[in-house]
Motif scaffolding. Structure first.
Motif, short mmCIF file in Angstrom:
data_model
loop_
_atom_site.label_atom_id
_atom_site.label_comp_id
_atom_site.label_asym_id
_atom_site.label_seq_id
_atom_site.Cartn_x
_atom_site.Cartn_y
_atom_site.Cartn_z
N LYS A 160 28.85 -14.68 -1.17
CA LYS A 160 28.32 -13.30 -1.29
C LYS A 160 26.80 -13.33 -1.32
O LYS A 160 26.14 -12.48 -0.73
N ARG A 172 25.44 -14.16 2.14
CA ARG A 172 25.64 -12.99 3.00
C ARG A 172 24.61 -11.90 2.66
O ARG A 172 24.02 -11.30 3.55
N VAL A 213 26.04 -9.23 -9.52
CA VAL A 213 25.32 -10.00 -8.50
C VAL A 213 26.13 -9.95 -7.21
O VAL A 213 27.36 -9.93 -7.27
N PRO A 214 25.49 -9.95 -6.05
CA PRO A 214 24.03 -9.87 -5.91
C PRO A 214 23.49 -8.48 -6.26
O PRO A 214 24.18 -7.50 -6.06
N ILE A 233 20.12 -1.98 -5.79
CA ILE A 233 21.27 -1.91 -4.89
C ILE A 233 22.14 -3.13 -5.20
O ILE A 233 21.66 -4.26 -5.14
N ILE A 234 23.39 -2.87 -5.58
CA ILE A 234 24.24 -4.01 -5.87
C ILE A 234 25.25 -4.20 -4.75
O ILE A 234 25.62 -3.25 -4.06
N GLY A 235 25.66 -5.46 -4.56
CA GLY A 235 26.62 -5.76 -3.52
C GLY A 235 26.00 -6.69 -2.47
O GLY A 235 24.83 -7.07 -2.58
N ASP A 236 26.83 -7.03 -1.46
CA ASP A 236 26.35 -8.01 -0.47
C ASP A 236 25.54 -7.35 0.65
O ASP A 236 25.22 -7.99 1.64
N LEU A 237 25.18 -6.09 0.48
CA LEU A 237 24.29 -5.36 1.39
C LEU A 237 24.88 -5.27 2.80
O LEU A 237 24.16 -5.23 3.80
N SER A 238 26.22 -5.24 2.88
CA SER A 238 26.88 -5.26 4.19
C SER A 238 26.83 -3.90 4.89
O SER A 238 27.04 -3.81 6.08
N ASN A 239 26.55 -2.84 4.14
CA ASN A 239 26.47 -1.52 4.76
C ASN A 239 24.99 -1.16 4.93
O ASN A 239 24.31 -0.73 4.00
N ARG A 275 23.66 2.31 3.81
CA ARG A 275 23.53 2.48 2.37
C ARG A 275 22.30 1.74 1.84
O ARG A 275 21.64 2.21 0.92
N VAL A 276 22.02 0.60 2.41
CA VAL A 276 20.84 -0.16 1.97
C VAL A 276 19.57 0.63 2.30
O VAL A 276 18.68 0.76 1.46
N GLY A 319 19.28 3.37 -0.08
CA GLY A 319 18.92 2.84 -1.39
C GLY A 319 17.45 2.45 -1.47
O GLY A 319 16.83 2.55 -2.52
#
Lengths: 93, 479
Positions: free
Chosen positions: A18, A21, A60-61, A74-80, A83-84, A87
């Motif tokens: 994660k 990524r 995390v992340p 911004i939490i998460g693997d920034l796959s979208n 949304r990033v 954010g």
């Protein structure tokens, strides 16, 4: 587009899939939208757990936009990517 | 045929140091396992959790971690200072870590997968830094309002509880009461070992806090709702002791302070640690008799605790001085504690907890409740009987003499008025008054005195400057 400098921190806990990524996604988004006006600092909480306290890191992340203010998280693997961008205030909601 | 299942005698337990709670749980919370404390706002969950930590450090040599998701440092310190705890001292001594976790959903955008390893790392660091054996998470449910992805959150909570069990740390998790469930977000799903529920009810402006053990895997526990109290003395739970009849019986006799009454009781006064009831209508001298008991005990060098539900301490001292009983010096020496309270200030349960506390603090040889009938104004006769049963049981267990005064309505038979508690009493003094021409005359007799060859005379009761005298009645004059 403004020429503000983006100071970004990516908090991870170990080199997990994660985390890798998330870093790859972040690098790509920044190169496309913030070329030449950003810096990324990667902080591994396993190196020093105390570093997560100031930014109240639980998940995390977590990506923290230190500058420009206000601070954004911004939490998460920034796959979208959309949304990033929202954010980071690079795109209206 | 019942199959025999091998049951370990008891699982290891970590005492909470909260008076009463360790008795109900037969030793404390399950060691190395999580316990859920559920309750509404202001029910005392946080303070109970902190008491568990502070007592662990102070009394059991177990360092602790408080991870709080709600209050800020100043609010928390003020809250616990009201209990007489100084957390900063423990932090400075390296025995306690307080970690304030703040999650503000409005600042956070979520995109893609994540986990709560940041929380785990932080917790792990806090636990290691003091070698913590105890942990309080207050209130973990705040995460539900801080994080949008409930699927991830629930999976991570499950992982967190496994992780905590592996570390063999004794954990208290607090949870906000839900509408239909024990906690709003169903934390009870993750904590299967022990669940304690707190409740704060206000009925007719009288507030009562109650505690109940909902579940305690692998351990016997009390199942009632137990009243508890939060005040400057910390948290205390009052276990309802079974009315055992196993008390040590004393055959030592002590003076009542009234030589004539001692004589009526066979010459030597009453048995130590017996229970004495004094009943009578208004102005018959019940309090004066009680004051004699008190003075006699103080003169023997013993300590006395006098609960006043009608008069103020100063009123009592002044009134007794008029019949030659000076209580003031004993109060000054600390041998006599006058504990005045309005019956309506608390519910019966709270009164009982307060009385327990006062007894434990002073360790007296005699306790006076004057008049116990005033407690009837806040509860039903049945409740008062239950309470007195518990109080008497508690006092007998400690070898304390108890004297209760009871105000009976004029012209009622004493046997009917106090029948509800008479069986609890070892000795019963009945006082009455009547009009004889131009004079009001007072009478006293012993309705019962267990184990004593006592007088069956009705004596005339006189107040003198040197206390009470009981003179043989002039029989022809009696109405």
């Amino acid at each position: 587009m403004t020429r503000e400098h983006f100071e970004l921190r990516l908090y991870v806990a170990g080199q997990t899939p994660k985390a890798i990524r998330a870093f790859a996604n972040l690098k790509r988004i920044c190169d496309e939208h913030l070329a030449g006006q950003y810096s990324i600092e990667v902080i591994d909480l396993l190196d020093d757990p105390r570093l997560g306290r100031g930014d109240q890191i639980l998940a995390v992340p977590t990506l923290v936009r230190r500058l420009p203010e206000p601070i954004k998280k911004i939490i998460g693997d920034l796959s979208n990517t959309e949304r990033v961008l929202v954010g980071l205030d690079l795109r209206a909601k | 045929m019942p199959t025999s299942v091998p049951v370990p005698l008891s699982i290891p337990k970590s005492p909470t140091g909260v008076s009463g709670l360790d008795e109900i749980t037969a030793g404390g919370l399950p060691t190395g396992r999580p316990t859920l404390i559920a309750g509404g706002p202001g029910s005392g969950k946080t303070l109970l959790g902190i008491s568990f930590l502070v007592n662990g450090i102070r009394h059991y040599g177990e360092p602790g971690v408080l991870m709080t998701f709600e209050e800020n440092a100043a609010e928390l310190a003020a809250d616990v200072a009201s209990l007489g705890y100084d957390l900063q001292t423990l932090v400075d001594a390296g025995q306690l870590v307080i970690d304030y976790v703040h999650v503000e959903r409005s600042e956070i955008e979520e995109t893609g997968e994540y986990d709560l390893e940041g929380l785990f790392v932080r917790l792990d660091h806090a636990i290691r830094s003091v070698g913590a054996k105890r942990l309080v998470l207050d209130t973990l449910e705040s995460l539900f309002s801080g994080l949008a992805n409930e699927t991830i959150l629930r999976a991570e909570l499950r992982r967190l509880f496994r992780w905590l069990r592996d570390r063999e740390i004794t954990v208290v998790i607090t949870g906000e009461r839900g509408e239909r469930t024990l906690t709003r977000h169903g934390l009870e799903e993750y904590v299967t070992d022990a669940v304690i529920q707190l409740d704060h009810r206000v009925h007719e402006q009288i507030s009562t806090r109650r505690l109940r053990i909902v579940k305690y895997r692998g351990s016997a526990h009390g199942t009632n709702e137990y009243p508890f109290l939060i005040d400057a003395g910390g948290i205390g739970v009052l276990p309802v002791t079974s009315l055992g009849l196993q008390h040590q019986v004393s055959s030592e006799r002590v003076s009542t302070g009234i030589p004539d009454l001692d004589a009526m009781l066979g010459g030597d006064g009453h048995f130590r640690s017996s229970t004495v009831l004094v009943t009578g209508s208004v102005g018959t001298g019940k309090t004066t008799v009680a004051a004699h008991f008190v003075e006699a005990a103080c003169k023997r060098g013993e300590r006395c605790l006098h609960f006043l539900f009608e008069e103020s301490p100063l009123q009592l001292i002044r009134n007794m001085q008029s019949v030659g009983i000076d209580l003031a010096p004993w109060v000054e020496r600390g041998q006599l504690v006058l504990h005045a309270d309005r019956p309506s200030r608390h519910g019966l349960e709270t009164h009982l907890v307060l009385m327990h506390r006062a007894v434990e603090a002073l360790n007296p040889s005699i306790v006076i409740v004057d008049p116990m009938t005033n407690l009837l104004s806040v509860a039903t006769a049945g409740d008062v009987r239950t309470m007195l049963t518990r109080l008497i049981d508690f006092l007998k267990g400690r070898g304390i003499t108890a004297l209760f005064t009871s105000l009976s309505a004029p012209n009622t038979s004493p046997e009917s008025a106090e029948a509800m508690i008479s069986s609890l009493m070892d000795a019963w003094l009945v006082m009455s008054a009547d009009l004889d021409g131009r004079r009001r005359r007072r009478w006293l007799y012993l309705l019962k005195a267990r184990g004593m060859a006592h007088s069956d005379e009705v004596r005339e009761f006189h107040f003198t400057r040197h206390g009470v005298q009981l003179r043989p009645a002039n029989l022809p004059d009696r109405p």
